[in-house]
Design an enzyme around this catalytic site. Structure first.
Site, PDB file in Angstrom:
ATOM      1  N   HIS A  43       0.879  -1.177   0.000  1.00  0.00           N
ATOM      2  CA  HIS A  43       0.000   0.000   0.000  1.00  0.00           C
ATOM      3  C   HIS A  43       0.917   1.228   0.000  1.00  0.00           C
ATOM      4  O   HIS A  43       1.624   1.486   0.977  1.00  0.00           O
ATOM      5  CB  HIS A  43      -0.881  -0.063   1.249  1.00  0.00           C
ATOM      6  N   LYS A  54     -10.444   6.210  -3.436  1.00  0.00           N
ATOM      7  CA  LYS A  54      -9.511   7.282  -3.062  1.00  0.00           C
ATOM      8  C   LYS A  54      -8.156   6.887  -3.633  1.00  0.00           C
ATOM      9  O   LYS A  54      -7.782   5.702  -3.584  1.00  0.00           O
ATOM     10  CB  LYS A  54      -9.493   7.378  -1.538  1.00  0.00           C
ATOM     11  N   LYS A  81      -3.948   7.557  -3.641  1.00  0.00           N
ATOM     12  CA  LYS A  81      -2.877   8.132  -2.834  1.00  0.00           C
ATOM     13  C   LYS A  81      -1.786   8.616  -3.777  1.00  0.00           C
ATOM     14  O   LYS A  81      -1.271   7.829  -4.585  1.00  0.00           O
ATOM     15  CB  LYS A  81      -2.273   7.072  -1.904  1.00  0.00           C
ATOM     16  N   ASP A 115      -5.703  11.805  -2.169  1.00  0.00           N
ATOM     17  CA  ASP A 115      -5.027  12.180  -0.924  1.00  0.00           C
ATOM     18  C   ASP A 115      -3.551  12.417  -1.210  1.00  0.00           C
ATOM     19  O   ASP A 115      -2.838  11.500  -1.624  1.00  0.00           O
ATOM     20  CB  ASP A 115      -5.196  11.049   0.111  1.00  0.00           C
ATOM     21  N   GLU A 159      -7.629  15.755  -0.674  1.00  0.00           N
ATOM     22  CA  GLU A 159      -7.343  15.586   0.762  1.00  0.00           C
ATOM     23  C   GLU A 159      -5.916  16.028   1.086  1.00  0.00           C
ATOM     24  O   GLU A 159      -4.961  15.604   0.425  1.00  0.00           O
ATOM     25  CB  GLU A 159      -7.550  14.098   1.101  1.00  0.00           C
ATOM     26  N   ASP A 209      -7.079  16.534   6.612  1.00  0.00           N
ATOM     27  CA  ASP A 209      -6.928  15.261   7.328  1.00  0.00           C
ATOM     28  C   ASP A 209      -5.889  15.441   8.442  1.00  0.00           C
ATOM     29  O   ASP A 209      -6.255  15.720   9.586  1.00  0.00           O
ATOM     30  CB  ASP A 209      -6.553  14.130   6.363  1.00  0.00           C
ATOM     31  N   LYS A 212     -10.896  11.030  12.555  1.00  0.00           N
ATOM     32  CA  LYS A 212     -10.261   9.749  12.900  1.00  0.00           C
ATOM     33  C   LYS A 212     -10.150   9.667  14.417  1.00  0.00           C
ATOM     34  O   LYS A 212      -9.619  10.600  15.038  1.00  0.00           O
ATOM     35  CB  LYS A 212      -8.861   9.642  12.282  1.00  0.00           C
ATOM     36  N   GLU A 230     -14.044   5.695   4.901  1.00  0.00           N
ATOM     37  CA  GLU A 230     -13.009   4.861   4.286  1.00  0.00           C
ATOM     38  C   GLU A 230     -12.635   3.733   5.259  1.00  0.00           C
ATOM     39  O   GLU A 230     -11.467   3.367   5.353  1.00  0.00           O
ATOM     40  CB  GLU A 230     -11.786   5.720   3.939  1.00  0.00           C
TER      41      GLU A 230
HETATM   42  C1  MUC Z   1      -4.800   8.848   5.168  1.00  0.00           C
HETATM   43  O1  MUC Z   1      -4.008   9.765   5.204  1.00  0.00           O
HETATM   44  O2  MUC Z   1      -5.932   9.146   4.858  1.00  0.00           O
HETATM   45  C2  MUC Z   1      -6.499   6.294   4.876  1.00  0.00           C
HETATM   46  C3  MUC Z   1      -6.762   5.491   3.819  1.00  0.00           C
HETATM   47  C4  MUC Z   1      -5.539   5.106   3.253  1.00  0.00           C
HETATM   48  O3  MUC Z   1      -5.345   4.410   2.287  1.00  0.00           O
HETATM   49  O4  MUC Z   1      -4.554   5.696   3.950  1.00  0.00           O
HETATM   50  C5  MUC Z   1      -5.086   6.312   5.087  1.00  0.00           C
HETATM   51  C6  MUC Z   1      -4.355   7.476   5.537  1.00  0.00           C
HETATM   52 MG    MG Z   2      -5.467  11.253   4.495  1.00  0.00          MG
END
Ligand code: MUC
Ligand code: MG
Length: 373
Positions: free
Chosen positions: A22, A167, A169, A198, A224, A249, A273, A327
């Site tokens: 990941h 989502k 990254k 994000d 994000e 976030d 969170k 999520e």
């Molecule tokens: C984040 O920063 O949001 C949440 C889902 C994911 O894949 O990473 C996290 C961290």
């Molecule tokens: Mg995030």
């Protein structure tokens, strides 16, 4: 009710492999490390909680090893013999004696709520004022590190119906490469599938202005944490400048952060969170601030396993408006689980366990199997 004491608290570190690497801007995860808390009370009831972070010390300020040490050395002795019945009193005591360490505080509060719910025969959501829903929408994060693999993963998940939104990254590569990666995935899944991005703080504000403009053009629904979490003014500028919603976030850590961001109109959405906030009760305080300021809400994850995800789900289920869904897919990123009954995810939603407390039970054989020796 006669007083009930906390007899002892135990914390174990559990390492579970992920189903694939990941990729985040600050780390690549190949497994997830959870600190599992068991809180034993004098009436024979046991509460459970989870403290989990991402990539050792690369995401938050608490490491799994440090969290276990904090619990064993400071929290367990402080809480031994205290009444388990007032969660507010215990959390105030923790805040007085232990500064920061919100991830750990969240795990302890979760365990206290779980025990209290079991004791009273009600769910954690009921203790928090009551759920408005029994299911929550859950998106999936595409972060294999490869555009084609991400597209395939998205298509498989859309076909199975398990998820209806994604989502992405970014932030590990040059911004133009990252934007091209996002645009390719968005084009492949089509205009009807929600895609959020994000950046995990990776962009300077000047780059963010260019990058977000391109992401907005590509039809991305939400951006994000594009810039450094401490740059609240910059987040306010981006929020005002762009039409696409900007979500705080990492910046929206504590209740006080939420207040400061709301005052500056920095972010049109907050990612909630339980770990960042220091527990479920603080999530409701952050949500109240957001609601009063007209800021939308999103149910975030620290990629917790089932215990932390269910705790999050209970408090998120009490929020009347969770405009951006959640999520809470953490358990699905892991190859195995440490609870007796795994969660149900289908049709874009997760079912929230309805039994007393969190409504889940640890499988101690599984905990033993994955426990760090
Ligand atoms: C984040 O920063 O949001 C949440 C889902 C994911 O894949 O990473 C996290 C961290
Ligand atoms: Mg995030």
């Amino acid at each position: 009710m006669e007083d009930i004491k906390i007899e002892r608290i135990e914390a174990v570190i559990v390492d579970l492999p992920t189903i694939r690497p990941h990729h985040l801007s600050m780390a690549v995860m190949r497994n997830q490390t959870m600190v599992i808390v068991q809180l034993f009370c004098s009436d024979g009831i046991e509460g459970i909680g989870e403290a989990t972070t991402i990539g050792g010390l690369s995401y938050g300020e608490e490491s799994p090893e440090g969290m276990k040490l904090t619990i064993d050395t400071y929290i367990a002795p402080l809480l031994q013999g205290k009444s388990a019945l007032s969660i507010n009193a215990i959390m105030a005591l923790l805040d007085y004696h232990i500064k920061g360490n919100n991830f750990v505080k969240s795990a302890i509060e979760t365990a206290l709520l779980d025990a209290q719910g079991k004791r009273l025969g009600v769910s954690v959501a009921t203790l928090l004022g009551g759920a408005v829903t029994k299911t929550l929408p859950v998106l999936w994060t595409l972060a294999s590190g490869d555009t084609e693999k991400d597209i395939q993963e998205a298509q498989t998940l859309l076909q199975s119906g398990r998820h209806k939104a994604f989502k992405l990254k970014i932030g590990r590569n040059d911004w133009k490469t990252d934007v091209a990666h996002v645009a390719a995935i968005k084009k492949a899944v089509g205009p009807d599938v929600m895609v959020t991005v994000d950046v995990n703080q990776a962009w300077a504000e000047s780059i963010a202005k260019q990058g977000i403009a391109r992401l907005q053009e590509a039809g991305i629904d939400l951006i994000e944490q594009p810039i450094l979490k401490t740059n609240f003014d910059g987040l306010a500028r981006l929020t005002q400048y762009f039409t696409v919603p900007i979500m705080a976030d990492e910046a929206a850590g504590t209740v006080s952060d939420a207040f400061k961001l709301a005052k500056l109109a920095a972010g049109s959405v907050f990612a909630l969170k339980i770990a960042k906030a220091g527990g479920l009760i603080n999530i409701q305080k952050q949500a109240a601030i957001a609601q009063a300021a007209g800021i939308s809400l999103y149910g975030g994850t620290m990629l917790e396993g089932t215990v932390g995800s269910v705790a999050s789900a209970h408090v998120f289920s009490t929020l009347p408006k969770l405009d951006w869904g959640t999520e809470l897919f953490g358990p699905l990123l892991l190859t195995d689980d440490i609870v007796k009954t795994r969660l149900n995810y289908s049709n874009g939603v997760m079912e929230i366990p309805q039994g007393p407390g969190l409504g889940i039970e640890l499988d101690m054989q599984q905990v033993e199997k994955y426990k760090r020796k």
